[in-house]
Design an enzyme around this catalytic site. Structure first.
Site, PDB file in Angstrom:
ATOM      1  N   LEU A   8     146.904 -65.788 -47.669  1.00  0.00           N
ATOM      2  CA  LEU A   8     146.460 -66.516 -48.940  1.00  0.00           C
ATOM      3  C   LEU A   8     146.411 -67.851 -48.747  1.00  0.00           C
ATOM      4  CD1 LEU A   8     149.175 -65.007 -51.311  1.00  0.00           C
ATOM      5  CD2 LEU A   8     146.807 -64.771 -51.542  1.00  0.00           C
ATOM      6  N   CYS A   9     146.856 -68.423 -47.757  1.00  0.00           N
ATOM      7  CA  CYS A   9     146.309 -69.888 -47.391  1.00  0.00           C
ATOM      8  C   CYS A   9     144.847 -70.299 -47.011  1.00  0.00           C
ATOM      9  CB  CYS A   9     147.365 -70.536 -46.414  1.00  0.00           C
ATOM     10  SG  CYS A   9     148.884 -70.713 -47.160  1.00  0.00           S
ATOM     11  N   THR A  10     144.570 -68.976 -45.953  1.00  0.00           N
ATOM     12  CA  THR A  10     143.128 -69.060 -45.583  1.00  0.00           C
ATOM     13  C   THR A  10     142.202 -68.752 -46.847  1.00  0.00           C
ATOM     14  OG1 THR A  10     143.980 -68.235 -43.483  1.00  0.00           O
ATOM     15  CG2 THR A  10     141.547 -67.979 -44.110  1.00  0.00           C
ATOM     16  N   LEU A  26     141.997 -72.049 -49.037  1.00  0.00           N
ATOM     17  CA  LEU A  26     141.075 -73.228 -48.338  1.00  0.00           C
ATOM     18  C   LEU A  26     139.749 -72.721 -48.366  1.00  0.00           C
ATOM     19  CD1 LEU A  26     143.349 -75.074 -45.927  1.00  0.00           C
ATOM     20  CD2 LEU A  26     143.177 -75.488 -48.168  1.00  0.00           C
TER      21      LEU A  26
END
Length: 143
Positions: A36-38, A41
């Site tokens: 999810l963080c990838t 961003l």
């Protein structure tokens, strides 16, 4: 918790130095190379040209080490700075620190050039198109 109308908090990261003639998008993410963080961003990476057309800039912050940030950025070609907040100083000032995990929660803030917070999404969801649209509206996109 930082909210709309508040001033950009003073932290060890000195985020005011990244303010320019346009708004500053401040993204908090939990951990490098997690799905999810990838996704969070990479979505802003893919639309970074539009961010710049709005005379805005962006920074992304997590408690990961500078080495982890460097590797993550090199792998995904992020055009904005990834800043390390190992003590969660900035995450705490914005109200998005999870002290149990020693990580920041995913969040998005927009600061106007004068440092006034124009948008605060303390629980940013990368799959939520409304959140993404709110960010661009706060950056000045006429939607």
């Amino acid at each position: 918790m930082i909210d709309i109308g508040d001033q950009l908090p003073d932290t060890e990261l000195q985020l005011r130095r990244y303010l320019g003639e346009g708004p500053l998008l401040i993204l908090f993410y939990t951990e490098a190379n997690t799905p999810l963080c990838t996704q969070q961003l990479c979505a802003f990476r893919d639309d970074y040209e539009m961010v710049r057309e709005l005379k805005a800039d962006a920074v992304a912050i997590s408690s990961d080490s500078s080495d982890d940030h460097q590797q993550f950025s090199a792998e995904h070609y992020f055009p904005f700075l990834l800043l390390s907040d190992p003590d969660l100083d900035a995450a705490s000032a914005f109200g998005v620190a999870d002290m149990a995990t020693k990580r920041a929660q995913r969040a998005a803030f927009v600061a106007n050039p004068d440092g006034t917070i124009a948008l605060a999404i303390p629980l940013y969801q990368p799959n939520n198109l409304d959140h993404y649209q709110q960010v661009f509206e706060a950056l000045g996109l006429d939607i």
